[in-house]
Write an enzyme that holds these catalytic residues in place. Sequence first.
Site, PDB file in Angstrom:
ATOM      1  N   ASP A   8     -11.927   0.960   2.384  1.00 42.98           N
ATOM      2  CA  ASP A   8     -12.879  -0.145   2.273  1.00 42.98           C
ATOM      3  C   ASP A   8     -12.948  -0.774   3.660  1.00 42.98           C
ATOM      4  O   ASP A   8     -12.085  -1.569   4.027  1.00 42.98           O
ATOM      5  CB  ASP A   8     -12.414  -1.162   1.236  1.00 42.98           C
ATOM      6  CG  ASP A   8     -13.351  -2.361   1.149  1.00 42.98           C
ATOM      7  OD1 ASP A   8     -14.580  -2.161   1.146  1.00 42.98           O
ATOM      8  OD2 ASP A   8     -12.848  -3.502   1.106  1.00 42.98           O
ATOM      9  N   GLU A  67     -16.504   3.686   1.598  1.00 39.81           N
ATOM     10  CA  GLU A  67     -17.658   2.938   1.109  1.00 39.81           C
ATOM     11  C   GLU A  67     -18.758   2.937   2.163  1.00 39.81           C
ATOM     12  O   GLU A  67     -18.497   2.760   3.353  1.00 39.81           O
ATOM     13  CB  GLU A  67     -17.238   1.495   0.782  1.00 39.81           C
ATOM     14  CG  GLU A  67     -18.318   0.699   0.117  1.00 39.81           C
ATOM     15  CD  GLU A  67     -17.848  -0.672  -0.350  1.00 39.81           C
ATOM     16  OE1 GLU A  67     -18.503  -1.234  -1.230  1.00 39.81           O
ATOM     17  OE2 GLU A  67     -16.832  -1.173   0.179  1.00 39.81           O
ATOM     18  N   ASP A 139      -9.227  -6.140  -0.967  1.00 38.31           N
ATOM     19  CA  ASP A 139      -9.662  -5.054  -0.083  1.00 38.31           C
ATOM     20  C   ASP A 139      -8.937  -3.749  -0.405  1.00 38.31           C
ATOM     21  O   ASP A 139      -9.525  -2.670  -0.351  1.00 38.31           O
ATOM     22  CB  ASP A 139      -9.451  -5.433   1.390  1.00 38.31           C
ATOM     23  CG  ASP A 139     -10.336  -6.599   1.803  1.00 38.31           C
ATOM     24  OD1 ASP A 139     -11.569  -6.449   1.732  1.00 38.31           O
ATOM     25  OD2 ASP A 139      -9.798  -7.654   2.177  1.00 38.31           O
TER      26      ASP A 139
END
Length: 165
Positions: A8, A67, A139
């Site tokens: 992430d 991502e 996160d």
Amino acid sequence: MLRIIGIDPGSRMTGYGLIDTDGMHSVYLSHGVIKLSGEPLPPRLGEIFATISGLIQEHQPDVMAIEQVFVAKNPSSALKLGQARGAAICAAVYRGLSVAEYTPTRIKQAVVGTGRADKAQIQHMVQMILGLRQKPQADAADALAVALSHAHTHTTLMRQSGRGK
């Protein structure tokens, strides 16, 4: 077993998570957050590259899932996020990994069941799916969700190609 490192990306905090999957079950290995200093952006990007490169060397994943950049209201923030993604992707490629990219909506659908899930829902589902004692930091939970999303997608693709059971 397929070992996946999920990322992430962020220019201030980058989450990571590692899982093993056999296509039916995913097993938690590790997670954490790379907390980046307030230095100018280039040293932070170097830190992302170096840390992720070290994680790859230590844990020997088979693939990185990351991502994709979403459209942010602030163009400067979107550019920094894109650069953080680039540093992570370069670390993976440098270490010989293939990279799979997933949209935030697809990740949320894979893990929570809805593309509009919030951070707390992602944390809860990651904790439940992986059997964690505590909810991971947001996160890190997002990074584990990226890895789980790839595990689900990889399994489906393998079955469709006739190579999975």
